[in-house]
Write an enzyme that holds these catalytic residues in place. Structure first.
Site, PDB file in Angstrom:
ATOM      1  N   ASP A 279       6.156  -8.059  -2.401  1.00  0.00           N
ATOM      2  CA  ASP A 279       7.083  -6.954  -2.215  1.00  0.00           C
ATOM      3  C   ASP A 279       8.208  -7.140  -3.231  1.00  0.00           C
ATOM      4  OD1 ASP A 279       8.261  -4.656  -1.351  1.00  0.00           O
ATOM      5  OD2 ASP A 279       8.286  -5.164   0.765  1.00  0.00           O
TER       6      ASP A 279
HETATM    7  C1  BGC Z   1       9.464  -1.976   0.146  1.00  0.00           C
HETATM    8  C2  BGC Z   1       8.013  -1.693  -0.116  1.00  0.00           C
HETATM    9  C3  BGC Z   1       7.871  -0.764  -1.293  1.00  0.00           C
HETATM   10  C4  BGC Z   1       8.540  -1.392  -2.484  1.00  0.00           C
HETATM   11  C5  BGC Z   1       8.426  -0.562  -3.748  1.00  0.00           C
HETATM   12  C6  BGC Z   1      10.181  -2.420  -1.102  1.00  0.00           C
HETATM   13  O1  BGC Z   1      11.560  -2.491  -0.909  1.00  0.00           O
HETATM   14  O2  BGC Z   1       9.581  -2.938   1.165  1.00  0.00           O
HETATM   15  O3  BGC Z   1       7.421  -1.144   1.036  1.00  0.00           O
HETATM   16  O4  BGC Z   1       6.523  -0.501  -1.530  1.00  0.00           O
HETATM   17  O5  BGC Z   1       9.923  -1.571  -2.193  1.00  0.00           O
HETATM   18  O6  BGC Z   1       9.165   0.584  -3.685  1.00  0.00           O
END
Ligand code: BGC
Length: 742
Positions: A279
């Site tokens: 993530d």
């Molecule tokens: C989130 C993810 C997301 C990623 C990209 C993160 O802050 O937890 O779910 O896919 O950002 O935007």
């Protein structure tokens, strides 16, 4: 020139056909320097500035040029995507194309209901179609990969990200996960109208303590296996191309560095051979977790724990090369990760043609197609849940004047919801517009805002400020309420009050809305409360006093039209809750599939059993609750024991006056097992359409596998014995039979 050359060299050297994926990937791998390999594992979030003239001054620009980036996220539009792809393909030594990713969660430009709402439709075909359309639009705009579905089970409505999931139940969550993977990916990943999907967040993110986003999760292995992991397993069985790590730790072990979770469970046990992306800087955050001392150690740990690609943090590109060169890490670990990334690119068809998703004609024909808006309307109607309808106040009848009151009544933004991809702000059909379109001149419609809800910026990044003081709109609201037959109070949460980082400790109606509702109620009790929100709310006063309550969530582009259809009765609501609504926040976590404990409920006056002394034990609205404009009667539950399965039948009669759809639910309770099993577990769902006066026999079958669970040794076992088999309209309204199943 060099660009095309770079790419044709690649083809010439590999001499591959598409059927020869592995050879091609291996041959590519053999040509790569260590730095180029690590480059493939590096993913950046980039904006359009990178593709403009000033982008060349940007450090990242040269990394793209040098083949030190494997994937870009958040770059929008095929023109900019093409520019960046050209840069990489033409300038970098091997010309390996980028894979472009974006969070396409509930629609791309045509916005569908938030996933929690969609899950309340209990309609897997519609859910799959919604994901398919989202994928079509995004792919037509140049995207290859979505970070969805989010398959995190959660029992905590304080957690803002419940809007992205399918609720509290692992069985339903698993079916929805698979439907959404199928929807995004279609039959063939290389089809330019599909996206690679990503099951996230692996794992336990939805169990953040106190519902606070990013918080630690405390989950025993048994709960992890039986409640949290099943939807991930289901996404894997549906062949999701990718997984994403989660930010949280489970019991002190951050998911991004959890070797057991990824290497043992995901890779070995489930044989997942796709890409695992971190993530957003969850690799670097291992330092904050306090399990490593610096970003180099963090990179080594994440890599060893199976992470292939580092989202945004630049941890891998800054550190892995040194670690391999000084002998701390074997290069084979890097090769494995790069192999998986190249396979993804190959499967998406990008190695054959880096520009296959980039076609402006296709984009113009597909994005916001009228059929997509129709499908969004259909899904929106199906997602609405009628929570309460005293004296059949809905659908509207014999009414000459209505008042429409509330800060969300004319709001065209809230229904677009959080995680809106490229959905335009303020672009939904508002409640007011929908009602006016529907009722025309037949009914007088008076409007008053009543109060403001949010003040200041309402977007993904900023803190939301809620109006707490200004009651100047109250008198106007009371005036229109007084002179109307029925009052619609349109209240709830703005779009960015749920979603990432939007945890709340008080999940009542925010700001002055409850006060406004109570004041209006004093002058006219004939109220329909129309809720727009991204999570279950805590609304005990509302439930106790307001005669009709319609849960409309954040319903997407056609929200107002869908709600109006339900209000006038052009559509008979059939949605049912996939998450329990608490009576008070103190009851959270609250969920239907709890364990009995040693001190279950007690009908006498003694206090020594598990309960809160100041609130009823039940939820305000239970899992599976949802009314219709007709009524259904269940009878003749029969359970037959066959050799290897149970056959269950029940008769469902429509005892009301109009045609209606009913979601028939099958639950089981394993009476005695080696670990305490839930008092109820959903095991089957059928959605049926029954004419007034008509009846249907609904049939289910349960195999031993359906009744199996993970025991303390983490083995998936069937334990023979007595099972209660229940069928009914919700988790609290059931017919039950007990059978012996050996
Ligand atoms: C989130 C993810 C997301 C990623 C990209 C993160 O802050 O937890 O779910 O896919 O950002 O935007």
């Amino acid at each position: 020139m060099k660009a095309v050359f770079g790419f044709s060299i690649l083809l010439a050297l590999t001499g591959c056909t598409t059927s020869n994926t592995s050879n091609r990937v291996e041959s590519l791998l053999n040509q790569m320097t260590l730095r180029e390999k690590i480059g493939q594992m590096n993913q950046y979030s980039v904006g359009p500035e990178l593709t403009g003239p000033e982008g060349a001054q940007n450090d990242r620009y040269s990394q793209f040029e040098n083949g030190e980036v494997g994937s870009a996220i958040n770059l929008i539009g095929h023109k900019d995507i093409r520019k960046l792809q050209e840069l990489v393909v033409e300038k970098s030594r091997l010309g390996i194309p980028l894979v472009f990713a974006h969070d396409v969660i509930h629609g791309y430009k045509t916005i569908f209901p938030i996933p929690l709402a969609e899950s309340c439709s209990w309609d897997l075909q519609a859910i799959e179609k919604s994901a398919r359309i989202a994928a079509k639009e995004a792919a037509a705009d140049g995207q290859n990969w979505t970070f969805a579905p989010m398959v995190d089970i959660s029992r905590d409505p304080r957690w803002g990200r419940v809007m992205e999931g399918a609720g509290e139940d692992p069985y339903w969550g698993s079916l929805v996960a698979a439907a959404r993977v199928r929807g995004f990916q279609g039959e063939d990943l290389s089809d330019p109208l599909t996206l690679a999907s990503c099951a996230k967040h692996f794992a336990g993110y939805g169990f953040a303590e106190s519902g606070k986003d990013y918080n630690s999760a405390l989950i025993g292995r048994n709960d992890l296996r039986n409640f949290v992991l099943p939807p991930f397993k289901s996404a894997n069985n549906a062949n999701t191309a990718t997984f994403m790590n989660s930010f949280n730790d489970i019991d002190g072990v951050p998911a991004t560095g959890n070797k057991w979770l990824v290497n043992d469970v995901l890779r070995k046990e489930w044989m997942f051979d796709g890409v695992l992306v971190s993530d957003w800087n969850s690799v670097g955050e291992l330092v904050n977790h306090g399990v490593v001392k610096d970003r180099a150690e963090a990179s080594a740990l994440a890599l060893k724990a199976g992470t292939d690609m580092d989202m945004e943090g630049a941890n891998f590109i800054d550190n892995l090369e040194g670690l391999v060169l000084n002998g701390s890490l074997p290069e084979s670990l890097i090769d494995d990760a790069v192999r998986r990334i190249l396979h993804l690119k190959q499967n998406l068809g990008l190695l054959d043609d880096p520009y296959r998703y980039l076609d402006s004609k296709r984009e113009q024909e597909i994005v916001m197609h009228s059929q997509h808006l129709e499908a969004s309307l259909d899904m929106a109607r199906k997602s609405i849940v009628l929570l309460k309808n005293e004296n059949a106040l809905l659908p509207l009848k014999d009414v000459s004047s209505v008042a429409v009151i509330g800060p969300l009544a004319k709001d065209k933004d809230a229904p677009i919801g959080s995680w809106r991809a490229q959905g335009k702000s303020n672009s939904a059909v508002s409640f007011h517009e929908g009602l006016v379109n529907k009722l025309g001149n037949k009914v007088q419609i008076a409007y008053a805002e009543g109060c403001k809800l949010s003040i200041g910026p309402n977007n993904f990044l900023n803190k939301l400020k809620i109006e707490q003081e200004d009651r100047s709109g109250f008198p106007g609201a009371l005036a229109v309420a007084k002179k109307s037959d029925v009052v619609f109070m349109v209240l709830g949460e703005p779009a960015f009050m749920s979603g990432e980082a939007r945890s709340r400790s008080d999940i009542g109606l925010p700001g002055l809305q409850l006060e406004l509702l109570q004041e209006v109620y004093k002058v006219n009790e004939n109220i329909v409360l129309v809720l727009m929100n991204g999570r279950p709310l805590c609304i005990p006063w509302e439930e106790g006093n307001i005669p009709a309550i319609l849960e409309t969530w954040h319903l997407g582009s056609r929200a107002g039209d869908a709600i109006a259809d339900v209000i006038v009765g052009d559509y008979n609501p059939s949605g049912k809750l996939t998450m329990s609504f608490p009576r008070s926040e103190g009851q959270i976590p609250i969920y239907y599939n709890y364990r009995n404990t040693g001190r279950p409920e007690n009908d006498n006056d003694l206090v020594f059993y598990q309960h809160h002394m100041d609130v009823d034990r039940t939820p305000l609205f239970p899992f599976g609750h949802g009314l219709s404009y007709t009524t259904f009667d269940y009878s003749n539950l029969a359970v037959r024991t066959m050799d290897n399965e149970l056959e269950i039948t029940v008769d469902v009669a429509n005892t009301g006056e109009r045609q209606g759809e009913e979601v028939v639910m099958l639950y089981v309770r394993d009476k005695v097992a080696s670990v305490s099993r839930p008092v109820l577990e959903l095991k089957g769902v059928r959605k049926i359409l029954v004419d007034p006066g008509g009846q249907k026999t609904v049939k289910f079958a349960l195999t031993k596998e359906d009744l199996s669970f993970y025991n303390v040794l983490e083995e998936f076992v069937f334990e023979p014995g007595a099972f209660e088999i229940s069928v009914g309209t919700s988790s609290t309204d059931l017919l039950t039979e007990t059978v012996q199943f050996n």
